[in-house]
Scaffold this motif. Structure first.
Motif, PDB file in Angstrom:
ATOM      1  N   LEU A  23       0.850  -1.187   0.000  1.00 34.64           N
ATOM      2  CA  LEU A  23       0.000   0.000   0.000  1.00 34.64           C
ATOM      3  C   LEU A  23       0.890   1.243   0.000  1.00 34.64           C
ATOM      4  O   LEU A  23       1.786   1.361   0.824  1.00 34.64           O
ATOM      5  CB  LEU A  23      -0.883  -0.013   1.248  1.00 34.64           C
ATOM      6  N   MET A  24       0.634   2.168  -0.914  1.00 34.38           N
ATOM      7  CA  MET A  24       1.435   3.382  -0.992  1.00 34.38           C
ATOM      8  C   MET A  24       0.498   4.589  -0.951  1.00 34.38           C
ATOM      9  O   MET A  24      -0.526   4.626  -1.631  1.00 34.38           O
ATOM     10  CB  MET A  24       2.253   3.407  -2.278  1.00 34.38           C
ATOM     11  N   ASN A  25       0.878   5.568  -0.147  1.00 32.15           N
ATOM     12  CA  ASN A  25       0.109   6.793   0.000  1.00 32.15           C
ATOM     13  C   ASN A  25       1.009   7.954  -0.418  1.00 32.15           C
ATOM     14  O   ASN A  25       2.069   8.149   0.152  1.00 32.15           O
ATOM     15  CB  ASN A  25      -0.322   6.919   1.463  1.00 32.15           C
ATOM     16  N   CYS A  26       0.566   8.726  -1.422  1.00 32.11           N
ATOM     17  CA  CYS A  26       1.317   9.886  -1.878  1.00 32.11           C
ATOM     18  C   CYS A  26       0.485  11.142  -1.616  1.00 32.11           C
ATOM     19  O   CYS A  26      -0.735  11.123  -1.822  1.00 32.11           O
ATOM     20  CB  CYS A  26       1.618   9.796  -3.370  1.00 32.11           C
ATOM     21  N   PHE A  41      -3.746  15.718 -11.112  1.00 35.44           N
ATOM     22  CA  PHE A  41      -3.880  14.305 -11.470  1.00 35.44           C
ATOM     23  C   PHE A  41      -2.502  13.647 -11.393  1.00 35.44           C
ATOM     24  O   PHE A  41      -1.533  14.164 -11.963  1.00 35.44           O
ATOM     25  CB  PHE A  41      -4.456  14.165 -12.879  1.00 35.44           C
ATOM     26  N   LEU A  42      -2.429  12.530 -10.694  1.00 36.33           N
ATOM     27  CA  LEU A  42      -1.160  11.824 -10.465  1.00 36.33           C
ATOM     28  C   LEU A  42      -1.079  10.587 -11.342  1.00 36.33           C
ATOM     29  O   LEU A  42      -2.018   9.788 -11.402  1.00 36.33           O
ATOM     30  CB  LEU A  42      -1.054  11.415  -8.995  1.00 36.33           C
ATOM     31  N   TYR A  43       0.064  10.446 -12.003  1.00 35.30           N
ATOM     32  CA  TYR A  43       0.374   9.258 -12.800  1.00 35.30           C
ATOM     33  C   TYR A  43       1.694   8.701 -12.296  1.00 35.30           C
ATOM     34  O   TYR A  43       2.573   9.442 -11.872  1.00 35.30           O
ATOM     35  CB  TYR A  43       0.520   9.625 -14.284  1.00 35.30           C
ATOM     36  N   TRP A  44       1.824   7.390 -12.363  1.00 39.76           N
ATOM     37  CA  TRP A  44       3.100   6.814 -11.966  1.00 39.76           C
ATOM     38  C   TRP A  44       3.417   5.604 -12.821  1.00 39.76           C
ATOM     39  O   TRP A  44       2.536   4.980 -13.422  1.00 39.76           O
ATOM     40  CB  TRP A  44       3.123   6.489 -10.484  1.00 39.76           C
ATOM     41  N   GLU A  54      -2.784   6.052 -13.861  1.00 40.12           N
ATOM     42  CA  GLU A  54      -3.313   7.170 -13.096  1.00 40.12           C
ATOM     43  C   GLU A  54      -3.809   6.662 -11.753  1.00 40.12           C
ATOM     44  O   GLU A  54      -4.250   5.520 -11.625  1.00 40.12           O
ATOM     45  CB  GLU A  54      -4.466   7.864 -13.827  1.00 40.12           C
ATOM     46  N   CYS A  55      -3.771   7.518 -10.768  1.00 39.86           N
ATOM     47  CA  CYS A  55      -4.291   7.204  -9.446  1.00 39.86           C
ATOM     48  C   CYS A  55      -5.745   6.751  -9.571  1.00 39.86           C
ATOM     49  O   CYS A  55      -6.534   7.343 -10.304  1.00 39.86           O
ATOM     50  CB  CYS A  55      -4.214   8.448  -8.564  1.00 39.86           C
ATOM     51  N   GLU A  56      -6.102   5.704  -8.818  1.00 43.32           N
ATOM     52  CA  GLU A  56      -7.481   5.219  -8.819  1.00 43.32           C
ATOM     53  C   GLU A  56      -8.267   5.732  -7.619  1.00 43.32           C
ATOM     54  O   GLU A  56      -9.487   5.772  -7.646  1.00 43.32           O
ATOM     55  CB  GLU A  56      -7.500   3.693  -8.825  1.00 43.32           C
ATOM     56  N   CYS A  69      -3.062  10.461  -3.090  1.00 43.20           N
ATOM     57  CA  CYS A  69      -3.519   9.242  -3.750  1.00 43.20           C
ATOM     58  C   CYS A  69      -3.135   8.031  -2.913  1.00 43.20           C
ATOM     59  O   CYS A  69      -2.065   8.008  -2.295  1.00 43.20           O
ATOM     60  CB  CYS A  69      -2.865   9.127  -5.120  1.00 43.20           C
ATOM     61  N   VAL A  70      -4.012   7.045  -2.904  1.00 40.59           N
ATOM     62  CA  VAL A  70      -3.714   5.761  -2.281  1.00 40.59           C
ATOM     63  C   VAL A  70      -3.596   4.731  -3.398  1.00 40.59           C
ATOM     64  O   VAL A  70      -4.518   4.585  -4.212  1.00 40.59           O
ATOM     65  CB  VAL A  70      -4.820   5.346  -1.289  1.00 40.59           C
ATOM     66  N   PHE A  71      -2.463   4.053  -3.457  1.00 42.88           N
ATOM     67  CA  PHE A  71      -2.259   2.971  -4.418  1.00 42.88           C
ATOM     68  C   PHE A  71      -2.289   1.650  -3.662  1.00 42.88           C
ATOM     69  O   PHE A  71      -1.647   1.512  -2.614  1.00 42.88           O
ATOM     70  CB  PHE A  71      -0.893   3.091  -5.112  1.00 42.88           C
ATOM     71  N   GLN A  72      -3.012   0.692  -4.199  1.00 44.55           N
ATOM     72  CA  GLN A  72      -3.074  -0.633  -3.599  1.00 44.55           C
ATOM     73  C   GLN A  72      -2.343  -1.618  -4.498  1.00 44.55           C
ATOM     74  O   GLN A  72      -2.162  -1.380  -5.685  1.00 44.55           O
ATOM     75  CB  GLN A  72      -4.522  -1.058  -3.408  1.00 44.55           C
ATOM     76  N   ASN A  73      -1.921  -2.735  -3.931  1.00 40.91           N
ATOM     77  CA  ASN A  73      -1.231  -3.793  -4.665  1.00 40.91           C
ATOM     78  C   ASN A  73       0.021  -3.290  -5.367  1.00 40.91           C
ATOM     79  O   ASN A  73       0.271  -3.591  -6.529  1.00 40.91           O
ATOM     80  CB  ASN A  73      -2.173  -4.461  -5.671  1.00 40.91           C
ATOM     81  N   VAL A  74       0.792  -2.489  -4.656  1.00 43.02           N
ATOM     82  CA  VAL A  74       2.037  -1.951  -5.196  1.00 43.02           C
ATOM     83  C   VAL A  74       3.119  -3.022  -5.108  1.00 43.02           C
ATOM     84  O   VAL A  74       3.259  -3.696  -4.091  1.00 43.02           O
ATOM     85  CB  VAL A  74       2.472  -0.709  -4.379  1.00 43.02           C
TER      86      VAL A  74
END
Length: 106
Positions: A23-26, A41-44, A54-56, A69-74
């Motif tokens: 889990l990543m939080n930016c 808008f965040l892209y990685w 893009e961030c979901e 943004c919260v990214f899951q399954n990183v």
């Protein structure tokens, strides 16, 4: 051009934290000179071989502006991950912010 847009409109204080490996939080702050209607808008891209995403799940402030943004399954590789935050406003062009970060170091 890379630096197109109003000076001071790009985000500031960008940082990411990884929790429980997957889990990543930016988060970031709006640019000091960004118009009030600016939306970011965040892209990685985790590696050169993967597609840019893009961030979901955006974190919004009290004005519904995307401020994180919260990214899951990183999956954390050994390459630097590439982050890009762009913005839009009806009043002016917004500068982009981009950075390469070693996820395994954070």
């Amino acid at each position: 051009p890379v630096f197109a847009g109003m000076n001071g409109s790009a985000i500031e204080n960008f940082s990411c934290v990884v929790y429980n490996i997957f889990l990543m939080n930016c988060t970031w702050q709006a640019g000091r000179q960004a118009p009030a209607d600016t939306q970011y808008f965040l892209y990685w891209q985790n590696s050169r071989d993967e597609e840019e995403m893009e961030c979901e799940l955006y974190i919004k402030d009290e004005n519904s502006r995307n401020m994180g943004c919260v990214f899951q399954n990183v999956s954390i590789g050994t390459e630097k991950a590439y982050f890009l935050v762009n913005g839009s406003s009806k009043d002016s062009l917004i500068q982009i912010y981009d950075e390469y970060i070693d996820l395994y170091k954070i």
